[in-house]
Design a protein around this motif. Structure first.
Motif, short mmCIF file in Angstrom:
data_model
loop_
_atom_site.label_atom_id
_atom_site.label_comp_id
_atom_site.label_asym_id
_atom_site.label_seq_id
_atom_site.Cartn_x
_atom_site.Cartn_y
_atom_site.Cartn_z
N ASN A 1 9.15 9.78 -22.67
CA ASN A 1 10.24 9.91 -23.65
C ASN A 1 11.62 9.89 -23.00
OD1 ASN A 1 8.63 10.04 -25.92
ND2 ASN A 1 8.41 12.26 -25.79
N LYS A 2 11.78 10.60 -21.88
CA LYS A 2 13.09 10.77 -21.28
C LYS A 2 13.27 10.04 -19.95
CE LYS A 2 13.64 15.23 -23.44
NZ LYS A 2 13.86 16.66 -23.27
N GLY A 3 12.16 9.66 -19.31
CA GLY A 3 12.24 8.95 -18.04
C GLY A 3 12.60 9.83 -16.87
N LYS A 4 12.39 11.12 -16.99
CA LYS A 4 12.73 12.05 -15.92
C LYS A 4 11.46 12.57 -15.26
CE LYS A 4 17.04 13.70 -17.84
NZ LYS A 4 17.82 14.88 -18.25
N LEU A 5 11.53 12.69 -13.93
CA LEU A 5 10.42 13.28 -13.21
C LEU A 5 10.64 14.76 -13.17
CD1 LEU A 5 10.06 10.77 -10.27
CD2 LEU A 5 8.58 11.00 -12.21
N LEU B 1 0.83 -1.21 0.00
CA LEU B 1 0.00 0.00 0.00
C LEU B 1 0.86 1.26 0.00
CD1 LEU B 1 -2.87 -0.94 2.47
CD2 LEU B 1 -3.00 -0.69 -0.01
N ILE B 2 1.95 1.24 0.74
CA ILE B 2 2.85 2.39 0.76
C ILE B 2 3.48 2.60 -0.62
CG2 ILE B 2 5.03 3.25 1.72
CD1 ILE B 2 4.21 1.88 4.36
N GLY B 3 3.90 1.52 -1.25
CA GLY B 3 4.46 1.62 -2.60
C GLY B 3 3.44 2.13 -3.60
N PHE B 4 2.21 1.66 -3.50
CA PHE B 4 1.15 2.14 -4.39
C PHE B 4 0.90 3.63 -4.18
CE2 PHE B 4 -3.33 3.08 -5.20
CZ PHE B 4 -3.39 2.76 -6.55
N ALA B 5 0.91 4.08 -2.93
CA ALA B 5 0.69 5.50 -2.65
C ALA B 5 1.81 6.36 -3.24
CB ALA B 5 0.59 5.72 -1.14
N ILE B 6 3.04 5.89 -3.17
CA ILE B 6 4.16 6.64 -3.74
C ILE B 6 4.04 6.73 -5.25
CG2 ILE B 6 6.67 6.60 -4.10
CD1 ILE B 6 6.87 5.38 -1.25
N ILE B 7 3.72 5.62 -5.89
CA ILE B 7 3.56 5.62 -7.35
C ILE B 7 2.39 6.50 -7.76
CG2 ILE B 7 2.95 4.17 -9.32
CD1 ILE B 7 4.63 1.96 -7.99
N ALA B 8 1.28 6.42 -7.02
CA ALA B 8 0.11 7.25 -7.33
C ALA B 8 0.44 8.73 -7.18
CB ALA B 8 -1.06 6.87 -6.43
N TYR B 9 1.21 9.08 -6.16
CA TYR B 9 1.60 10.48 -5.96
C TYR B 9 2.37 11.01 -7.17
CZ TYR B 9 4.47 14.38 -4.44
OH TYR B 9 5.12 15.59 -4.37
N LYS C 1 4.21 12.97 -21.21
CA LYS C 1 4.91 12.72 -22.47
C LYS C 1 6.43 12.83 -22.27
CE LYS C 1 4.91 13.94 -27.33
NZ LYS C 1 4.37 14.82 -28.36
N CYS C 2 6.87 13.83 -21.53
CA CYS C 2 8.30 13.99 -21.23
C CYS C 2 8.81 12.82 -20.41
CB CYS C 2 8.52 15.30 -20.51
SG CYS C 2 10.23 15.61 -20.07
N PHE C 3 8.01 12.37 -19.45
CA PHE C 3 8.41 11.24 -18.62
C PHE C 3 8.53 9.98 -19.47
CE2 PHE C 3 7.07 7.53 -16.09
CZ PHE C 3 8.15 7.48 -15.24
N PHE D 1 2.43 9.79 -10.23
CA PHE D 1 1.58 9.78 -11.43
C PHE D 1 0.66 10.99 -11.43
CE2 PHE D 1 -2.28 8.60 -13.70
CZ PHE D 1 -1.74 8.35 -14.95
N ILE D 2 0.06 11.30 -10.29
CA ILE D 2 -0.83 12.47 -10.21
C ILE D 2 -0.04 13.74 -10.44
CG2 ILE D 2 -2.23 13.83 -8.59
CD1 ILE D 2 -3.15 11.11 -7.42
N ARG D 3 1.18 13.80 -9.89
CA ARG D 3 2.04 14.97 -10.10
C ARG D 3 2.37 15.15 -11.59
NH1 ARG D 3 7.90 15.18 -7.57
NH2 ARG D 3 8.73 15.95 -9.51
N LEU D 4 2.69 14.07 -12.27
CA LEU D 4 2.98 14.15 -13.70
C LEU D 4 1.74 14.55 -14.49
CD1 LEU D 4 5.18 10.99 -14.28
CD2 LEU D 4 5.89 13.36 -14.54
#
Length: 72
Positions: free
Chosen positions: A68-72, A44-52, A64-66, A54-57
């Protein structure tokens, strides 16, 4: 791998994988997933971090930048 060290050196030590004699481990994992919070808390903690991230992106429209380039 610790229970079956031949898997680590596959195929050097043979082509077959050992059978799991432990029984029906799927049912025990499902029961543990439902009843034991320590089993799924890290997930659940890992899912919350990934969701955060993704929402930020998504909000900054940088998906699209993420991709293509893999940068946050």
């Amino acid at each position: 791998m610790w229970l079956y060290p031949n898997i680590l050196f596959w195929p050097y030590l043979g082509w077959k994988f050992p059978a799991r004699p432990e029984g029906n481990w799927v049912n025990s994992d499902i029961v543990r997933l439902i009843t034991d919070p320590t089993y799924y808390l890290s997930e659940l903690i890992g899912f919350a971090i990934i969701a955060y991230f993704f929402i930020r992106l998504f909000r900054k429209k940088e998906i699209k930048c993420f991709l293509n380039k893999g940068k946050l």
